[in-house]
Write a protein that holds these residues in place. Sequence first.
Motif, PDB file in Angstrom:
ATOM      1  N   PHE A  29     -20.060   1.822 -11.801  1.00 23.80           N
ATOM      2  CA  PHE A  29     -19.909   2.400 -13.139  1.00 23.80           C
ATOM      3  C   PHE A  29     -18.587   1.949 -13.743  1.00 23.80           C
ATOM      4  O   PHE A  29     -18.527   1.519 -14.885  1.00 23.80           O
ATOM      5  CB  PHE A  29     -19.981   3.926 -13.071  1.00 23.80           C
ATOM      6  N   SER A  30     -17.532   2.037 -12.938  1.00 25.39           N
ATOM      7  CA  SER A  30     -16.227   1.549 -13.378  1.00 25.39           C
ATOM      8  C   SER A  30     -15.357   1.306 -12.149  1.00 25.39           C
ATOM      9  O   SER A  30     -15.613   1.849 -11.078  1.00 25.39           O
ATOM     10  CB  SER A  30     -15.546   2.548 -14.321  1.00 25.39           C
ATOM     11  N   ILE A  31     -14.352   0.475 -12.337  1.00 17.48           N
ATOM     12  CA  ILE A  31     -13.413   0.171 -11.264  1.00 17.48           C
ATOM     13  C   ILE A  31     -12.021   0.593 -11.705  1.00 17.48           C
ATOM     14  O   ILE A  31     -11.558   0.158 -12.772  1.00 17.48           O
ATOM     15  CB  ILE A  31     -13.424  -1.322 -10.892  1.00 17.48           C
ATOM     16  N   ASN A  32     -11.390   1.416 -10.930  1.00 19.57           N
ATOM     17  CA  ASN A  32     -10.019   1.825 -11.229  1.00 19.57           C
ATOM     18  C   ASN A  32      -9.064   0.773 -10.684  1.00 19.57           C
ATOM     19  O   ASN A  32      -9.148  -0.387 -11.046  1.00 19.57           O
ATOM     20  CB  ASN A  32      -9.760   3.224 -10.680  1.00 19.57           C
ATOM     21  N   THR A  33      -8.199   1.151  -9.787  1.00 18.14           N
ATOM     22  CA  THR A  33      -7.229   0.209  -9.242  1.00 18.14           C
ATOM     23  C   THR A  33      -7.902  -0.792  -8.300  1.00 18.14           C
ATOM     24  O   THR A  33      -8.773  -0.423  -7.512  1.00 18.14           O
ATOM     25  CB  THR A  33      -6.115   0.950  -8.501  1.00 18.14           C
ATOM     26  N   MET A  34      -7.496  -2.034  -8.410  1.00 15.21           N
ATOM     27  CA  MET A  34      -7.901  -3.081  -7.470  1.00 15.21           C
ATOM     28  C   MET A  34      -6.633  -3.618  -6.828  1.00 15.21           C
ATOM     29  O   MET A  34      -5.558  -3.636  -7.448  1.00 15.21           O
ATOM     30  CB  MET A  34      -8.649  -4.211  -8.171  1.00 15.21           C
ATOM     31  N   GLY A  35      -6.767  -4.059  -5.598  1.00 11.21           N
ATOM     32  CA  GLY A  35      -5.560  -4.521  -4.927  1.00 11.21           C
ATOM     33  C   GLY A  35      -5.837  -5.466  -3.785  1.00 11.21           C
ATOM     34  O   GLY A  35      -6.985  -5.715  -3.413  1.00 11.21           O
ATOM     35  N   TRP A  36      -4.751  -6.017  -3.291  1.00 11.88           N
ATOM     36  CA  TRP A  36      -4.786  -6.885  -2.121  1.00 11.88           C
ATOM     37  C   TRP A  36      -3.890  -6.290  -1.043  1.00 11.88           C
ATOM     38  O   TRP A  36      -2.749  -5.893  -1.326  1.00 11.88           O
ATOM     39  CB  TRP A  36      -4.313  -8.289  -2.468  1.00 11.88           C
ATOM     40  N   TYR A  37      -4.416  -6.239   0.154  1.00  8.59           N
ATOM     41  CA  TYR A  37      -3.674  -5.812   1.324  1.00  8.59           C
ATOM     42  C   TYR A  37      -3.692  -6.953   2.325  1.00  8.59           C
ATOM     43  O   TYR A  37      -4.512  -7.867   2.226  1.00  8.59           O
ATOM     44  CB  TYR A  37      -4.323  -4.569   1.956  1.00  8.59           C
ATOM     45  N   ARG A  38      -2.794  -6.881   3.295  1.00 12.42           N
ATOM     46  CA  ARG A  38      -2.816  -7.879   4.359  1.00 12.42           C
ATOM     47  C   ARG A  38      -2.475  -7.235   5.691  1.00 12.42           C
ATOM     48  O   ARG A  38      -1.799  -6.215   5.743  1.00 12.42           O
ATOM     49  CB  ARG A  38      -1.846  -9.025   4.050  1.00 12.42           C
ATOM     50  N   GLN A  39      -2.976  -7.883   6.727  1.00  5.84           N
ATOM     51  CA  GLN A  39      -2.696  -7.401   8.074  1.00  5.84           C
ATOM     52  C   GLN A  39      -2.428  -8.585   8.979  1.00  5.84           C
ATOM     53  O   GLN A  39      -3.305  -9.442   9.168  1.00  5.84           O
ATOM     54  CB  GLN A  39      -3.864  -6.575   8.620  1.00  5.84           C
ATOM     55  N   ALA A  40      -1.215  -8.630   9.499  1.00  3.88           N
ATOM     56  CA  ALA A  40      -0.826  -9.669  10.449  1.00  3.88           C
ATOM     57  C   ALA A  40      -1.094  -9.159  11.864  1.00  3.88           C
ATOM     58  O   ALA A  40      -1.159  -7.946  12.091  1.00  3.88           O
ATOM     59  CB  ALA A  40       0.646 -10.008  10.273  1.00  3.88           C
ATOM     60  N   PRO A  41      -1.240 -10.062  12.835  1.00  2.00           N
ATOM     61  CA  PRO A  41      -1.514  -9.645  14.215  1.00  2.00           C
ATOM     62  C   PRO A  41      -0.459  -8.679  14.719  1.00  2.00           C
ATOM     63  O   PRO A  41       0.744  -8.931  14.589  1.00  2.00           O
ATOM     64  CB  PRO A  41      -1.491 -10.968  14.980  1.00  2.00           C
ATOM     65  N   GLY A  42      -0.906  -7.565  15.267  1.00  2.00           N
ATOM     66  CA  GLY A  42       0.013  -6.596  15.835  1.00  2.00           C
ATOM     67  C   GLY A  42       0.715  -5.720  14.827  1.00  2.00           C
ATOM     68  O   GLY A  42       1.579  -4.921  15.195  1.00  2.00           O
ATOM     69  N   LYS A  43       0.361  -5.858  13.563  1.00  2.00           N
ATOM     70  CA  LYS A  43       1.018  -5.072  12.516  1.00  2.00           C
ATOM     71  C   LYS A  43      -0.008  -4.230  11.761  1.00  2.00           C
ATOM     72  O   LYS A  43      -1.200  -4.495  11.793  1.00  2.00           O
ATOM     73  CB  LYS A  43       1.772  -5.988  11.555  1.00  2.00           C
ATOM     74  N   GLN A  44       0.494  -3.221  11.062  1.00  2.00           N
ATOM     75  CA  GLN A  44      -0.376  -2.384  10.250  1.00  2.00           C
ATOM     76  C   GLN A  44      -0.732  -3.096   8.947  1.00  2.00           C
ATOM     77  O   GLN A  44       0.004  -3.966   8.464  1.00  2.00           O
ATOM     78  CB  GLN A  44       0.325  -1.061   9.932  1.00  2.00           C
ATOM     79  N   ARG A  45      -1.874  -2.698   8.409  1.00  2.00           N
ATOM     80  CA  ARG A  45      -2.261  -3.230   7.106  1.00  2.00           C
ATOM     81  C   ARG A  45      -1.278  -2.709   6.055  1.00  2.00           C
ATOM     82  O   ARG A  45      -0.920  -1.533   6.047  1.00  2.00           O
ATOM     83  CB  ARG A  45      -3.688  -2.787   6.765  1.00  2.00           C
ATOM     84  N   GLU A  46      -0.872  -3.614   5.164  1.00  2.00           N
ATOM     85  CA  GLU A  46       0.111  -3.242   4.142  1.00  2.00           C
ATOM     86  C   GLU A  46      -0.337  -3.688   2.765  1.00  2.00           C
ATOM     87  O   GLU A  46      -1.058  -4.689   2.624  1.00  2.00           O
ATOM     88  CB  GLU A  46       1.475  -3.876   4.461  1.00  2.00           C
ATOM     89  N   LEU A  47       0.097  -2.947   1.765  1.00  2.00           N
ATOM     90  CA  LEU A  47      -0.192  -3.308   0.388  1.00  2.00           C
ATOM     91  C   LEU A  47       0.605  -4.542  -0.001  1.00  2.00           C
ATOM     92  O   LEU A  47       1.808  -4.619   0.233  1.00  2.00           O
ATOM     93  CB  LEU A  47       0.160  -2.157  -0.548  1.00  2.00           C
TER      94      LEU A  47
END
Length: 122
Positions: A29-47
Amino acid sequence: QVQLVEVGGGLVQAGGSLRLSCAASGTIFSINTMGWYRQAPGKQRELVAAITSGGTTNYADSVKGRFTISRDNAKKMVYLQMNSLKPEDTAVYYCNAAVRTNGLNPYANNYWGQGTQVTVSS
């Protein structure tokens, strides 16, 4: 349901550029915020970066001045232009979108793409 599909990852030398794209499809119906995250080996996913439907952007300090997020609301797409890439940018990059699937429910659900690998060699 909603699907997010990312394309554009790959292997690049330090100092190079890549452009990631993410297309949203399905019951939207609609899209609010869109974003990109990344996750390196052994690390948490981050914005990495986010953009509202009105175009307001937010970046992680580590990518400010190097990455640019943009979106095309009509095409339901979000992009990440990555310049001056560094080895520490190596990670799996995930597209994220807050999506309302119908006009009766005011709340958006969070959806993720499958991820695309970005590898920056030194």
